[in-house]
Design an enzyme around this catalytic site. Structure first.
Site, PDB file in Angstrom:
ATOM      1  N   TYR A   1       0.804  -1.223   0.000  1.00  0.00           N
ATOM      2  CA  TYR A   1       0.000   0.000   0.000  1.00  0.00           C
ATOM      3  C   TYR A   1       0.840   1.277   0.000  1.00  0.00           C
ATOM      4  O   TYR A   1       0.301   2.357  -0.175  1.00  0.00           O
ATOM      5  CB  TYR A   1      -0.928   0.018   1.215  1.00  0.00           C
ATOM      6  CG  TYR A   1      -2.163  -0.830   1.026  1.00  0.00           C
ATOM      7  CD1 TYR A   1      -2.082  -2.216   1.028  1.00  0.00           C
ATOM      8  CD2 TYR A   1      -3.413  -0.250   0.855  1.00  0.00           C
ATOM      9  CE1 TYR A   1      -3.200  -2.999   0.860  1.00  0.00           C
ATOM     10  CE2 TYR A   1      -4.549  -1.021   0.685  1.00  0.00           C
ATOM     11  CZ  TYR A   1      -4.440  -2.392   0.685  1.00  0.00           C
ATOM     12  OH  TYR A   1      -5.560  -3.162   0.510  1.00  0.00           O
TER      13      TYR A   1
ATOM     14  N   ASP B   1     -11.820  -9.499   4.666  1.00  0.00           N
ATOM     15  CA  ASP B   1     -13.076  -9.677   3.923  1.00  0.00           C
ATOM     16  C   ASP B   1     -13.610 -11.090   4.173  1.00  0.00           C
ATOM     17  O   ASP B   1     -14.814 -11.296   4.354  1.00  0.00           O
ATOM     18  CB  ASP B   1     -12.882  -9.444   2.416  1.00  0.00           C
ATOM     19  CG  ASP B   1     -13.199  -8.004   2.018  1.00  0.00           C
ATOM     20  OD1 ASP B   1     -13.005  -7.101   2.865  1.00  0.00           O
ATOM     21  OD2 ASP B   1     -13.643  -7.775   0.872  1.00  0.00           O
TER      22      ASP B   1
HETATM   23  C1  IPM Z   1     -10.411  -1.666   3.154  1.00  0.00           C
HETATM   24  C2  IPM Z   1     -10.622  -1.303   1.714  1.00  0.00           C
HETATM   25  C3  IPM Z   1      -9.517  -0.364   1.285  1.00  0.00           C
HETATM   26  C4  IPM Z   1      -8.205  -1.083   1.470  1.00  0.00           C
HETATM   27  C5  IPM Z   1      -9.651   0.175  -0.145  1.00  0.00           C
HETATM   28  C6  IPM Z   1     -10.981   0.849  -0.369  1.00  0.00           C
HETATM   29  C7  IPM Z   1      -8.513   1.092  -0.511  1.00  0.00           C
HETATM   30  O1  IPM Z   1     -10.676  -2.435   0.932  1.00  0.00           O
HETATM   31  O2  IPM Z   1     -10.467  -0.767   4.012  1.00  0.00           O
HETATM   32  O3  IPM Z   1     -10.195  -2.840   3.454  1.00  0.00           O
HETATM   33  O4  IPM Z   1      -7.776  -1.826   0.560  1.00  0.00           O
HETATM   34  O5  IPM Z   1      -7.593  -0.911   2.511  1.00  0.00           O
HETATM   35 MN    MN Z   2     -10.572  -4.287   2.025  1.00  0.00          MN
END
Ligand code: IPM
Ligand code: MN
Length: 330
Positions: free
Chosen positions: A138, A250
């Site tokens: 990131y 997720d």
């Molecule tokens: C999360 C989301 C974000 C991430 C995106 C929207 C940039 O998926 O908060 O998990 O990847 O961190």
């Molecule tokens: Mn995410």
């Protein structure tokens, strides 16, 4: 005099503002009962403002936010804006600028909530993911060479600093110490990412010697996914890097009953933290009031706990976990 907290609100895009509105109702209801007050200040940052003004965030955004006790965020992501612009320009940019180096995501199945995992209930699904939140893939390090040609090269590097890794691990160890089972699992990929996770593993083992009351374990990320489904009861606290943390949370949200319930906190333990439902902006449901606001309410609960209002947080959790709406999946 009772304590007052100043909260910055970024409703954001899609269904973000509508779920945050419900969260604020809950927070405003619990505050007087628990003897404190909350003042909310709205910021209109998000896709609509970007389409109107061409600006994702004002240059002073982070400085303005630093004046608040916490940030309450709805969702970022707009169907008319190319993916990445708002996510990077608002969400990631705030996480980085405010140095919110922990993304804390509880995976907890409340009694009565349906999980897609057969034979697993509230007893088995109760762990927390500590995701590093400022580094890794990131960090935005990379680039193109000869873009658009047959010789194109695309690079995207994972940045792992000793300092960044260690502060994340230290937070995870401390959190694990406070829990009943005191078990911390490092989730990585030491068999392939032999540089990045070599650093993670070395730092993890060094800290383990300091936190002797914590039981430590290691699992590759692919195996972690398997066990989250097969034996979620093995996990108490999982600590991992930014990308793996994004992915496994997720999956975590699904096993705890869905995106409508999953909440998270972007924490800077020494600064300003930001709390959000993790489900996204769900644009096609905007304005229909069908999105489950419980994730936003639970994010509010995490915010209360971070502010030191533990009893208020527990009150919100008790109320939320007794609601029928918990069984609504999104
Ligand atoms: C999360 C989301 C974000 C991430 C995106 C929207 C940039 O998926 O908060 O998990 O990847 O961190
Ligand atoms: Mn995410």
């Amino acid at each position: 005099m009772s304590k007052n907290y100043n909260i910055a609100v970024i409703g954001g895009d899609g269904t973000g503002p509508e779920v945050i509105r419900e969260g604020i109702k809950v927070l405003q209801a619990v505050a007087p009962v628990e003897g404190f007050s909350l003042a909310f200040t709205d910021f209109d940052w998000g896709g609509d403002r970007y389409l109107r003004t061409g600006e994702v965030l004002p240059p002073t955004a982070a400085e303005e936010l630093k004046k608040f006790d916490a940030i309450y965020l709805g969702a970022i992501g707009h169907p008319d804006v190319k993916p990445g612009i708002l996510e990077k320009g608002i969400l990631l940019s705030l996480r980085f600028a405010l140095d919110q180096y922990i993304n804390l995501r509880p995976v907890k199945l409340y009694p009565g909530v349906e999980s897609p995992l057969k034979d697993k209930g509230a007893e088995e699904i109760d762990f927390v993911v500590v995701r590093e939140n400022t580094e890794g893939l990131y960090a935005g390090s990379g680039g193109f060479l000869k873009r658009g040609t047959p010789d194109e090269v695309a690079l995207q590097s994972s940045i792992n600093t000793r300092k960044g890794v260690e502060r994340c691990l230290r937070y995870a160890f401390r959190l694990t110490q406070e829990r009943k089972r005191k078990k911390l699992t490092l989730c990585g990929k030491t068999n392939v990412l032999t540089y990045a996770f070599d650093l993670w593993e070395r730092a993890f083992n060094e800290l383990a010697a300091e936190f002797t009351d914590v039981t430590t374990d290691y699992a590759h990320v692919d195996a972690t996914c398997m066990w989250m489904v097969k034996n979620p009861e093995w996990f108490d606290v999982i600590v991992t890097d930014n990308m793996f943390g994004d992915i496994i949370t997720d999956l975590g949200a699904m096993i705890q009953g869905g995106m409508g319930i999953a909440a998270g906190g972007n924490l800077n333990p020494e600064g300003v933290s930001m709390f959000e439902p993790i489900g996204g902006s769900a644009p096609k449901y905007t304005g229909q009031n069908v999105i489950n606001p419980l994730a936003a309410i639970c994010a509010g609960q995490m915010m209360l706990e971070m502010l030191g209002e533990r009893s208020a947080g527990e009150r919100v959790e008790r109320a939320a976990s007794s609601l029928k709406a918990l069984s609504q999946r999104y």
